[in-house]
Structures are given as structure tokens and as C-alpha cells.
Design a protein around this motif. Structure first.
Motif, PDB file in Angstrom:
ATOM      1  N   ASP A 376      18.295  27.137  29.835  1.00 49.49           N
ATOM      2  CA  ASP A 376      19.683  26.721  29.991  1.00 49.49           C
ATOM      3  C   ASP A 376      19.941  26.234  31.425  1.00 49.49           C
ATOM      4  N   ALA A 377      19.470  25.038  31.680  1.00 47.71           N
ATOM      5  CA  ALA A 377      19.601  24.459  33.028  1.00 47.71           C
ATOM      6  C   ALA A 377      21.060  24.181  33.353  1.00 47.71           C
ATOM      7  N   ARG A 378      21.841  23.872  32.328  1.00 47.06           N
ATOM      8  CA  ARG A 378      23.250  23.544  32.571  1.00 47.06           C
ATOM      9  C   ARG A 378      23.969  24.732  33.228  1.00 47.06           C
ATOM     10  N   THR A 379      23.764  25.933  32.668  1.00 51.07           N
ATOM     11  CA  THR A 379      24.387  27.125  33.257  1.00 51.07           C
ATOM     12  C   THR A 379      23.824  27.391  34.652  1.00 51.07           C
ATOM     13  N   ALA A 380      22.508  27.268  34.797  1.00 54.53           N
ATOM     14  CA  ALA A 380      21.881  27.531  36.094  1.00 54.53           C
ATOM     15  C   ALA A 380      22.423  26.579  37.158  1.00 54.53           C
ATOM     16  N   LEU A 381      22.601  25.311  36.795  1.00 54.17           N
ATOM     17  CA  LEU A 381      23.112  24.326  37.755  1.00 54.17           C
ATOM     18  C   LEU A 381      24.570  24.614  38.102  1.00 54.17           C
ATOM     19  N   GLY A 382      25.344  25.044  37.106  1.00 53.11           N
ATOM     20  CA  GLY A 382      26.742  25.392  37.356  1.00 53.11           C
ATOM     21  C   GLY A 382      26.849  26.540  38.346  1.00 53.11           C
ATOM     22  N   ILE A 383      26.014  27.554  38.165  1.00 54.67           N
ATOM     23  CA  ILE A 383      26.027  28.701  39.079  1.00 54.67           C
ATOM     24  C   ILE A 383      25.582  28.245  40.479  1.00 54.67           C
ATOM     25  N   ALA A 384      24.562  27.397  40.523  1.00 56.89           N
ATOM     26  CA  ALA A 384      24.051  26.924  41.817  1.00 56.89           C
ATOM     27  C   ALA A 384      25.128  26.206  42.604  1.00 56.89           C
ATOM     28  N   GLU A 385      25.856  25.337  41.906  1.00 60.25           N
ATOM     29  CA  GLU A 385      26.878  24.548  42.596  1.00 60.25           C
ATOM     30  C   GLU A 385      27.994  25.440  43.141  1.00 60.25           C
ATOM     31  N   GLN A 386      28.382  26.435  42.347  1.00 65.73           N
ATOM     32  CA  GLN A 386      29.492  27.293  42.773  1.00 65.73           C
ATOM     33  C   GLN A 386      29.062  28.319  43.811  1.00 65.73           C
ATOM     34  N   GLU A 387      27.891  28.854  43.637  1.00 68.14           N
ATOM     35  CA  GLU A 387      27.441  29.961  44.487  1.00 68.14           C
ATOM     36  C   GLU A 387      26.856  29.449  45.802  1.00 68.14           C
ATOM     37  N   GLY A 388      26.128  28.324  45.733  1.00 67.20           N
ATOM     38  CA  GLY A 388      25.524  27.743  46.933  1.00 67.20           C
ATOM     39  C   GLY A 388      24.471  28.641  47.551  1.00 67.20           C
ATOM     40  N   GLY A 389      24.138  28.355  48.814  1.00 66.91           N
ATOM     41  CA  GLY A 389      23.219  29.203  49.568  1.00 66.91           C
ATOM     42  C   GLY A 389      21.861  29.347  48.891  1.00 66.91           C
ATOM     43  N   ARG A 390      21.349  30.561  48.965  1.00 65.90           N
ATOM     44  CA  ARG A 390      19.995  30.807  48.463  1.00 65.90           C
ATOM     45  C   ARG A 390      19.894  30.598  46.947  1.00 65.90           C
ATOM     46  N   THR A 391      20.997  30.857  46.239  1.00 63.42           N
ATOM     47  CA  THR A 391      20.986  30.653  44.782  1.00 63.42           C
ATOM     48  C   THR A 391      20.768  29.171  44.460  1.00 63.42           C
TER      49      THR A 391
END
Ligand code: ZN
Length: 402
Positions: A376-391
Motif C-alpha cells: 500500500d504505497a499510497r498510504t505510505a506516501l501519505g504518511i511520508a508527506e504529512q510526517e516528513g523527516g526520517r519517515t
């Protein structure tokens, strides 16, 4: 920061204090009994492996440049391998080259080249495009013309068990029940077999759903000696023989476009299972959806191709890769130039997010959980964009968007 409704988030927070409780097994190796499950699930089914995962990717027939439909399949297969490695697993990837094929022969003939040297040149361009898109080199790359002996062995084995018969220099696999096992009715099966050159109306066959493991070559086509005369392998038999040569009787994950589901993968599996008695031939399938243009599947025959090499000079290759994984892998979608612009903007936002400070072990766990849940890359990318940093840096590294 990332969506509180995410099942992955809730799961990773269910027992926040219990994730690192070491214990010791009898052999003295520390075992973390509460470690999160890092098993890849495809379509909700877990795919646990012991030792390297065996992954076979139906490769190209090297007769033309790489279009987005091809590229999407190979990028998703690459994502699957990277996620398995990220989760601590080992994986061996085999992506074959179908260099014995009617369309290739015809293209080589038109170009005035021998089929094998024509295929080698096309193969070079294909690999260059995949490398540009960040697709990791595969461990095995068998070429069909080097595995004719194994196809002959497959045909002999199927004849010995009564799963095949000889007619006029051809060996036919008995496939009467293959369409039903693939969930197709007779009409659908007949139409697809005809479309893919399996000649359901050939009167030499005992049943319209039988297919050629081996067939005589026409003049001008590549031909090899066999117990049944000079001929060449059938396409489905080539993949069955190459997969079994590299990995033995079964696979953990088999990837290819949804258009290969039937007849190609259905017959490849049926032949391998009939030969070895090992069911299923592949434990899981990654059937990647089609890329369409104006609602029509992107294909050489429809002339609506968008080539990787058309897009990359004007856009970062990572933006093309991001576009190709923005929709879930099993869904078809329509390419428009606007989608690529959108992906390029998103890539920039991801770079900015990755440049921020901060780290959140919970967000990193949620990202890993999302990727292990049907990629589920879509969810992973959504979290990455919002969380930023090391995530964000983690997501970009695992998805190779750097
Ligand atoms: Zn194949």
C-alpha cells in the motif's frame, strides 16, 4: 500527524510498550516474541517465507521500446522485492526474456535482422529504461532461446504422465479444465486463446483448450531439433520451463500484467503443476493492472503508446516512477500528461518533507505496516508527506524515489 483512522496507525499503537521484549531461545539466540509481524500480505493473504523468497516476473518480448504499461508492471515487481528486503527478508528475482516469439520474429524480419541479435538490441533499450526508472537489477534473467532443452524436457515429462500428446510434430498439453479453473466460461476462454495465438479451432487438437508445448517451425522461423522434429517452444511452456529451471517446482510470488492472467499464467501454472504434482505453482500473484490512454489499454497493436523515453528528458525519472505507483497495483488507470505533472509536484513536496527534521518510530512502523499490507504505497506516501523527516526519507528509500 498522519491519519488517525489508519488501521496501521491503530495497530502500531495497540501495545506501545511491548514491542521490545527480548527473550532467549534454547540455542541462545535472542528472540523477540513481541516483534511486529513483518510478513508481506498480498490480497490479504500472508506470504511467510523461510529463506529467500522466489519471485518470477514475466518479462518482455524484446521487439519494441518500453511503454508505460510494461514499465508499471516491472516497477511494481521491483517495489515488491524492495518491500520484502526492507522487512528483513531475502528475495531472489527472476525476470525472463521471451526472445522466441511470433511478434518478435515478425519485427526482426521487417528489420532485416536475425531474431536473436534484434532481440539483444531491444533488450538493451529495455534495460536502460528500467534502470532509469530505478528498477533494481534482477538476480536471474533467463532468455527463452537458451532454455529450449528444458522445454523439451517439460514436453517429455507431460507426455510420460499422459498430460500431453503428439500430433504432426507438435506436442499439445491437455488443457480442457484450465479455463474453468481460471474462472472463465468457454466463450471467454475461446476468445482469449484465439487472441493470444493458441488457435482453439485448430483441428489437430483433441480439445480446443489444449495448447502447444512444442510446435513445428514454419520456414524462416527459429527452429531446434526435438524428438518430434524441428520446431520451437510454445510461449506458456517457455515461462514454465524457465521458472522451474531457476526456482524448482514452485514460486512464492509471480508477477505480470493482468493481461497475462489467461491464457499465459493459467497454462504456465497448469503445465508446471501437471509435471511436478506441486500445487499451487505460485503461492501468490502480483497481476498489475493496465495503463490506458483515453480508456484504451496501452498496446503496440492500438498505437497509443507512451514510451518511457518520451517522458524522461522532460521530467525527473523518479516522477515517472512515482506516477506509476500512485494508484494501487491491481487497478487499471488512464495516463494523462497532467498526472505526470502532478507526480512531479508531489515528488518535490516529498523532497521538502524529507528535508525536515524529526523522527517518529510510530510513523515509521505505520509506513512499514502499510507497505507490507498489499504494497500500500499510497498510504505510505501519505504518511511520508504529512510526517516528513526520517519517515519521509524511509519511504523514499524503500520506494526508490530518491
Ligand atoms: Zn511468462
Amino acid at each position: 500527524m498522519f491519519p488517525a483512522s489508519s488501521a496501521h496507525w491503530r495497530q502500531s499503537h495497540r501495545a506501545p510498550g511491548s514491542l521490545h521484549v527480548p527473550t532467549t531461545a534454547r540455542n541462545g539466540i535472542p528472540v523477540n516474541l513481541n516483534a511486529p509481524d513483518r510478513t508481506l500480505r498480498i490480497g490479504g493473504r500472508p506470504l511467510p517465507v523461510v529463506g529467500p523468497a522466489r519471485m518470477y516476473v514475466c518479462g518482455i518480448t524484446p521487439y519494441d521500446a518500453t511503454h508505460l504499461g510494461h514499465a508499471r508492471t516491472f516497477v511494481w515487481a521491483d517495489i515488491a522485492a524492495r518491500v520484502l528486503r526492507h522487512a528483513g527478508g531475502d528475495v531472489r528475482v527472476c525476470r525472463n526474456v521471451t526472445d522466441v516469439d511470433d511478434v518478435l520474429n515478425q519485427a526482426a524480419h521487417r528489420a532485416g535482422s536475425p531474431y536473436d541479435s534484434f532481440a539483444a538490441v531491444q533488450q538493451y533499450y529495455f534495460e536502460r529504461d528500467l534502470e532509469t526508472l530505478g528498477v533494481h537489477a534482477v538476480d536471474h534473467q533467463p532468455r527463452a532461446h537458451n532454455h529450449v532443452r528444458e522445454v523439451i524436457a517439460l514436453a517429455q515429462g507431460l507426455l510420460t504422465s499422459g498430460s500431453a500428446y503428439v500430433r504432426d510434430g507438435a506436442v499439445y498439453f491437455r488443457g480442457a479444465d484450465v479455463p474453468r479453473r481460471a474462472g472463465l466460461d468457454d466463450g471467454e476462454a475461446r476468445a482469449l486463446l484465439a487472441e493470444y495465438g493458441d488457435e482453439p479451432d485448430d483441428p489437430r487438437k483433441e480439445h480446443p483448450f489444449d495448447i502447444a508445448v512444442w510446435r513445428p517451425s514454419h520456414s524462416g522461423e527459429p527452429a531446434w531439433p526435438s524428438p518430434w522434429g524441428r520446431g520451437r517452444p510454445g510461449w506458456h511452456a517457455e515461462c514454465a520451463a524457465m521458472a522451474m529451471t531457476i526456482f524448482g517446482p514452485a514460486l512464492d510470488l509471480h508477477a505480470g500484467g493482468t493481461d497475462l492472467r489467461f491464457p499465459h499464467h493459467a497454462y504456465e501454472s497448469a503445465m508446471a503443476e501437471a509435471l511436478t504434482g506441486v500445487h499451487p505453482f505460485s503461492r501468490a500473484w502480483l497481476h498489475v493492472g493496465m495503463v490506458r490512454r483515453d480508456g484504451v489499454k496501452m498496446a503496440k497493436s492500438t498505437g497509443n503508446l507512451v514510451l518511457v523515453s518520451d517522458l524522461v528528458p522532460g521530467h525527473p525519472a523518479a516522477a515517472v516512477r512515482l506516477m506509476l505507483i500512485s494508484e494501487p497495483w491491481r487497478e487499471d488507470w488512464d495516463y494523462t500528461p497532467g498526472l505526470l505533472d502532478h507526480a512531479a509536484e508531489r515528488l518535490e513536496r516529498l523532497h521538502i518533507a524529507a528535508g525536515r527534521g524529526g523522527n517518529s518510530p510510530a510513523a515509521e512502523a505505520a509506513v512499514t505496516e502499510a507497505l507490507l499490507d498489499d504494497l500500500d504505497a499510497r498510504t505510505a506516501l501519505g504518511i511520508a508527506e504529512q510526517e516528513g523527516g526520517r519517515t519521509a526519507r524511509l519511504v523514499m528509500a524503500v520506494l526508490a524515489l530518491g
